[in-house]
Scaffold this motif. Structure first.
Motif, PDB file in Angstrom:
ATOM      1  N   GLY A 189       7.644  10.740 -38.632  1.00 40.37           N
ATOM      2  CA  GLY A 189       6.460  11.086 -37.851  1.00 40.37           C
ATOM      3  C   GLY A 189       6.857  11.734 -36.543  1.00 40.37           C
ATOM      4  O   GLY A 189       7.949  11.522 -36.026  1.00 40.37           O
ATOM      5  N   GLY A 190       5.959  12.542 -36.019  1.00 36.37           N
ATOM      6  CA  GLY A 190       6.248  13.231 -34.777  1.00 36.37           C
ATOM      7  C   GLY A 190       6.836  14.602 -35.032  1.00 36.37           C
ATOM      8  O   GLY A 190       7.114  14.987 -36.182  1.00 36.37           O
ATOM      9  N   LYS A 191       7.020  15.370 -33.968  1.00 37.40           N
ATOM     10  CA  LYS A 191       7.578  16.709 -34.104  1.00 37.40           C
ATOM     11  C   LYS A 191       8.312  17.127 -32.845  1.00 37.40           C
ATOM     12  O   LYS A 191       8.141  16.528 -31.782  1.00 37.40           O
ATOM     13  CB  LYS A 191       6.479  17.714 -34.440  1.00 37.40           C
ATOM     14  N   ILE A 236      12.551  21.566 -24.206  1.00 36.28           N
ATOM     15  CA  ILE A 236      12.476  20.695 -25.378  1.00 36.28           C
ATOM     16  C   ILE A 236      11.146  19.959 -25.269  1.00 36.28           C
ATOM     17  O   ILE A 236      10.844  19.373 -24.228  1.00 36.28           O
ATOM     18  CB  ILE A 236      13.639  19.683 -25.412  1.00 36.28           C
ATOM     19  N   VAL A 237      10.335  20.060 -26.302  1.00 30.74           N
ATOM     20  CA  VAL A 237       9.052  19.349 -26.321  1.00 30.74           C
ATOM     21  C   VAL A 237       9.064  18.448 -27.544  1.00 30.74           C
ATOM     22  O   VAL A 237       9.450  18.890 -28.640  1.00 30.74           O
ATOM     23  CB  VAL A 237       7.865  20.326 -26.384  1.00 30.74           C
ATOM     24  N   MET A 238       8.681  17.200 -27.347  1.00 28.66           N
ATOM     25  CA  MET A 238       8.609  16.296 -28.499  1.00 28.66           C
ATOM     26  C   MET A 238       7.333  15.476 -28.444  1.00 28.66           C
ATOM     27  O   MET A 238       6.812  15.175 -27.382  1.00 28.66           O
ATOM     28  CB  MET A 238       9.849  15.417 -28.603  1.00 28.66           C
ATOM     29  N   LEU A 454      -0.878  26.179 -23.599  1.00 30.55           N
ATOM     30  CA  LEU A 454      -1.450  26.192 -24.938  1.00 30.55           C
ATOM     31  C   LEU A 454      -2.232  24.893 -25.171  1.00 30.55           C
ATOM     32  O   LEU A 454      -1.882  23.849 -24.629  1.00 30.55           O
ATOM     33  CB  LEU A 454      -0.349  26.324 -25.996  1.00 30.55           C
ATOM     34  N   GLU A 455      -3.268  24.976 -25.980  1.00 29.32           N
ATOM     35  CA  GLU A 455      -4.035  23.762 -26.279  1.00 29.32           C
ATOM     36  C   GLU A 455      -3.328  22.912 -27.311  1.00 29.32           C
ATOM     37  O   GLU A 455      -3.681  21.767 -27.523  1.00 29.32           O
ATOM     38  CB  GLU A 455      -5.419  24.161 -26.782  1.00 29.32           C
ATOM     39  N   GLU A 456      -2.357  23.489 -27.986  1.00 29.90           N
ATOM     40  CA  GLU A 456      -1.658  22.773 -29.041  1.00 29.90           C
ATOM     41  C   GLU A 456      -0.157  22.745 -28.769  1.00 29.90           C
ATOM     42  O   GLU A 456       0.357  23.514 -27.967  1.00 29.90           O
ATOM     43  CB  GLU A 456      -1.912  23.474 -30.387  1.00 29.90           C
ATOM     44  N   PHE A 457       0.508  21.859 -29.473  1.00 26.67           N
ATOM     45  CA  PHE A 457       1.958  21.775 -29.428  1.00 26.67           C
ATOM     46  C   PHE A 457       2.573  23.168 -29.621  1.00 26.67           C
ATOM     47  O   PHE A 457       2.110  23.884 -30.514  1.00 26.67           O
ATOM     48  CB  PHE A 457       2.417  20.821 -30.547  1.00 26.67           C
ATOM     49  N   PRO A 458       3.527  23.586 -28.827  1.00 27.73           N
ATOM     50  CA  PRO A 458       4.281  22.847 -27.808  1.00 27.73           C
ATOM     51  C   PRO A 458       3.689  22.900 -26.401  1.00 27.73           C
ATOM     52  O   PRO A 458       4.398  22.563 -25.455  1.00 27.73           O
ATOM     53  CB  PRO A 458       5.658  23.516 -27.847  1.00 27.73           C
ATOM     54  N   TYR A 459       2.453  23.274 -26.236  1.00 30.79           N
ATOM     55  CA  TYR A 459       1.693  23.186 -24.985  1.00 30.79           C
ATOM     56  C   TYR A 459       2.156  24.140 -23.887  1.00 30.79           C
ATOM     57  O   TYR A 459       1.325  24.748 -23.211  1.00 30.79           O
ATOM     58  CB  TYR A 459       1.662  21.745 -24.435  1.00 30.79           C
ATOM     59  N   LEU A 460       3.442  24.255 -23.652  1.00 30.44           N
ATOM     60  CA  LEU A 460       3.933  25.157 -22.600  1.00 30.44           C
ATOM     61  C   LEU A 460       3.699  26.606 -23.031  1.00 30.44           C
ATOM     62  O   LEU A 460       3.715  26.929 -24.215  1.00 30.44           O
ATOM     63  CB  LEU A 460       5.412  24.899 -22.309  1.00 30.44           C
ATOM     64  N   GLY A 461       3.495  27.490 -22.071  1.00 28.54           N
ATOM     65  CA  GLY A 461       3.003  28.832 -22.352  1.00 28.54           C
ATOM     66  C   GLY A 461       4.038  29.790 -22.933  1.00 28.54           C
ATOM     67  O   GLY A 461       5.246  29.531 -22.928  1.00 28.54           O
ATOM     68  N   THR A 462       3.527  30.906 -23.430  1.00 29.82           N
ATOM     69  CA  THR A 462       4.374  31.964 -23.983  1.00 29.82           C
ATOM     70  C   THR A 462       5.301  32.516 -22.905  1.00 29.82           C
ATOM     71  O   THR A 462       4.835  32.879 -21.817  1.00 29.82           O
ATOM     72  CB  THR A 462       3.496  33.116 -24.502  1.00 29.82           C
ATOM     73  N   PRO A 463       6.593  32.592 -23.165  1.00 29.87           N
ATOM     74  CA  PRO A 463       7.498  33.130 -22.137  1.00 29.87           C
ATOM     75  C   PRO A 463       7.236  34.616 -21.881  1.00 29.87           C
ATOM     76  O   PRO A 463       6.878  35.366 -22.783  1.00 29.87           O
ATOM     77  CB  PRO A 463       8.892  32.912 -22.745  1.00 29.87           C
ATOM     78  N   TYR A 464       7.392  35.024 -20.634  1.00 28.65           N
ATOM     79  CA  TYR A 464       7.311  36.442 -20.313  1.00 28.65           C
ATOM     80  C   TYR A 464       8.427  37.181 -21.037  1.00 28.65           C
ATOM     81  O   TYR A 464       9.535  36.670 -21.189  1.00 28.65           O
ATOM     82  CB  TYR A 464       7.445  36.658 -18.805  1.00 28.65           C
ATOM     83  N   SER A 465       8.138  38.394 -21.475  1.00 30.57           N
ATOM     84  CA  SER A 465       9.172  39.149 -22.174  1.00 30.57           C
ATOM     85  C   SER A 465      10.042  39.913 -21.187  1.00 30.57           C
ATOM     86  O   SER A 465       9.622  40.218 -20.064  1.00 30.57           O
ATOM     87  CB  SER A 465       8.545  40.116 -23.173  1.00 30.57           C
ATOM     88  N   GLY A 466      11.243  40.193 -21.621  1.00 33.73           N
ATOM     89  CA  GLY A 466      12.146  40.971 -20.786  1.00 33.73           C
ATOM     90  C   GLY A 466      11.557  42.326 -20.425  1.00 33.73           C
ATOM     91  O   GLY A 466      11.712  42.815 -19.307  1.00 33.73           O
ATOM     92  N   PHE A 467      10.844  42.917 -21.371  1.00 32.85           N
ATOM     93  CA  PHE A 467      10.253  44.225 -21.132  1.00 32.85           C
ATOM     94  C   PHE A 467       9.227  44.171 -20.007  1.00 32.85           C
ATOM     95  O   PHE A 467       9.095  45.099 -19.217  1.00 32.85           O
ATOM     96  CB  PHE A 467       9.600  44.732 -22.423  1.00 32.85           C
ATOM     97  N   ASP A 468       8.489  43.061 -19.922  1.00 38.84           N
ATOM     98  CA  ASP A 468       7.435  42.910 -18.905  1.00 38.84           C
ATOM     99  C   ASP A 468       7.926  42.175 -17.663  1.00 38.84           C
ATOM    100  O   ASP A 468       7.120  41.761 -16.826  1.00 38.84           O
ATOM    101  CB  ASP A 468       6.253  42.129 -19.489  1.00 38.84           C
TER     102      ASP A 468
END
Ligand SMILES: [Ca+2]
Ligand SMILES: [Ca+2]
Ligand SMILES: [Ca+2]
Length: 487
Positions: A189-191, A236-238, A454-468
């Motif tokens: 159980g868990g992720k 690391i998100v668990m 994010l509202e769902e796992f892993p909750y932390l946001g999308t990383p900025y891209s190198g291009f941006d």
């Protein structure tokens, strides 16, 4: 929801009404580059730990821990990854003595498929099979009794680490193509998730370390400059069923249950001896193994800002090496007589009490009775762990001021990514929990992250891209001034 709904019985007693805001921006990092030695070792430097009960996952504990601070998204061609030579830990103390009872150990392995290419991923890469450099990891659960290792179990092997977000030509659908593949269910159980994420800590940093400078016009009402905007981190998100971390191995019935409170912190270990320029392509981990070459703890983090602004410079690296059970003995005086209170008074005349600060010890190290203080024989033992009462349900209305504003699901009861720990801790140091209270609406003027969570796992946001890549320039005012709403 199975758990009893909370009143604000604890929070109401904590919160003090404030009529007017003064304009004092002050800020700190949580634990980014906070000590002289660990600053030189960013891949072992842990920066923020979050532990909370996530909506939709009320029967689980969710923990996020970040390493490798200040990632400029464009820093290629070798982007960011965990260090194969280090051991990364998320620790749980369910008895309150500051000694870990359960540890999850994360160990990484990097593989380069084509060493003749300088790219870690070629154009239009849409899956893990297409990566030229891929990092994987194993997860091991360790169980302890009174500090003695009782059981070790490898719970997952060869899981994908989400790569650094290079840019749209390399990864046309970064989030969709790589995040699901970096989320792995655990057998019991868990992720878990490991990989790059957007830096969730928000703070006006430039003002703080320029001799605690003042940006006119800010306070706890927005319009500060988020110096961590536009950066990324490695996370690391668990998420674990709560019975896997409670002291009796049972789920938590309600917030008054004897097993409700769990302390969380993260650590990094290295071998005492290490080969710094090991050949990854030859499969060498770079560590010199052998009985005498022990693993040693080089970094730790529980509550935000403790090592940053409480522990004096000469002791910061020792703090990183020691364990929470020794915190009172080694560092207690710096909490009860915080230098920051004296600095705030000298600069701004806010009448913060400078001695006998039992209120800070309680808020940060002991836990608040009736909320996040451990029960049993260790109740009130001062240890720097992030203490979360697992019987508290997520709030319908979250406040960035957390428990100070009566939102008991927030810091210092655990810590959610949205919690404005800089403003909260400034107000705690000023004396909002003191008897008598000294309520001063201090703040750094930055009251939310620059990117959505994010509202769902892993909750932390999308990383900025190198291009941006455009670090620390994404604050331009991202939102209007917020009302003084907090305490
Ligand atoms: Ca313990
Ligand atoms: Ca951010
Ligand atoms: Ca703030």
């Amino acid at each position: 929801m199975r758990k009893r709904k909370l009143s604000t019985r604890v929070g109401a007693g904590l919160a003090a009404a404030i009529a007017s805001a003064i304009v004092v921006p002050l800020a700190f990092t949580s634990s980014h580059r906070e000590a002289p030695n660990i600053m030189l070792d960013p891949s072992a430097d842990n920066t923020d730990v979050y532990a909370w009960t996530a909506p939709g996952a009320e029967d689980s504990i969710t923990v996020a821990s970040n390493w490798i601070p200040g990632q400029v998204p464009a820093n290629g061609p070798n982007f960011f990854r965990f260090d194969d030579r280090a051991r990364y830990y998320i620790n749980f103390d369910n008895t309150g003595d500051g000694v870990a009872d359960i540890k999850y150990r994360y160990e990484f392995d990097t593989d380069v498929r084509n060493p003749n290419s300088f790219l870690t991923a070629g154009p239009n890469t849409t899956d893990y099979a297409g990566l030229n450099q891929i990092q994987t990891y194993d997860v091991t659960r360790e169980e302890y009794k009174k500090g003695k290792l009782k059981d070790t179990e490898v719970v997952a092997e060869d899981l994908n680490v989400a790569p650094s977000n290079i840019g749209p030509k390399t990864f046309p659908n970064y989030e969709d193509d790589f995040v699901p593949g970096a989320i792995s269910d655990l057998p019991d159980g868990g992720k878990v998730f490991a990989g790059q994420r957007e830096e969730p800590f928000f703070v006006d940093l430039g003002a703080a370390f320029d001799a605690i400078n003042v940006r006119v016009g800010t306070g706890n009402q927005g319009q500060g400059k988020d110096d961590f905007s536009g950066y990324n981190t490695s996370s690391i998100v668990m998420q674990l069923p709560e019975e896997q971390v409670t002291k009796d191995g049972e789920p938590v019935a309600d917030m008054d249950s004897a097993n409700a409170v769990v302390g969380v912190w993260s650590t990094t270990e290295r071998r005492r001896l290490e080969v710094r320029n090991a050949d990854y392509n030859a499969g060498s981990p770079g560590s010199v193994s052998g009985k005498k070459n022990k693993w040693v703890q080089v970094s730790r983090l529980g509550n935000p800002l403790v090592n940053e602004v409480v522990i004096p410079l000469g002791m910061k690296d020792r703090f990183n090496r020691t364990t929470p059970d020794r915190d009172a003995e080694l560092y207690g005086q710096f909490v009860t007589e915080p230098e920051l209170a004296a600095v705030l008074n000298a600069l701004f005349g806010i009448n913060a009490p400078e001695t006998d600060r039992a209120d800070i010890v309680q808020a940060v190290l002991q836990g608040i009775p009736g909320l996040n203080q451990h029960s049993g024989q260790n109740a009130g033992t001062p240890v720097d762990t992030l203490k979360l009462n697992l019987g508290v349900d997520p709030s319908d209305e979250e406040s960035r001021f957390g428990a100070l504003a009566g939102d008991l699901a927030g810091y210092p009861n655990g810590r959610r990514p949205i919690d404005d720990v800089v403003d909260i801790d400034l107000e705690v140091v000023a004396g909002i929990l003191h008897d008598p209270p000294n309520a001063v609406p201090l703040g750094d003027g930055v009251d939310q992250n620059d990117a959505p969570f994010l509202e769902e796992f892993p909750y932390l946001g999308t990383p900025y891209s190198g291009f941006d890549s455009n670090p620390s320039q994404r604050f331009e005012p991202s939102h209007p001034p917020t009302p003084a709403g907090g305490p």
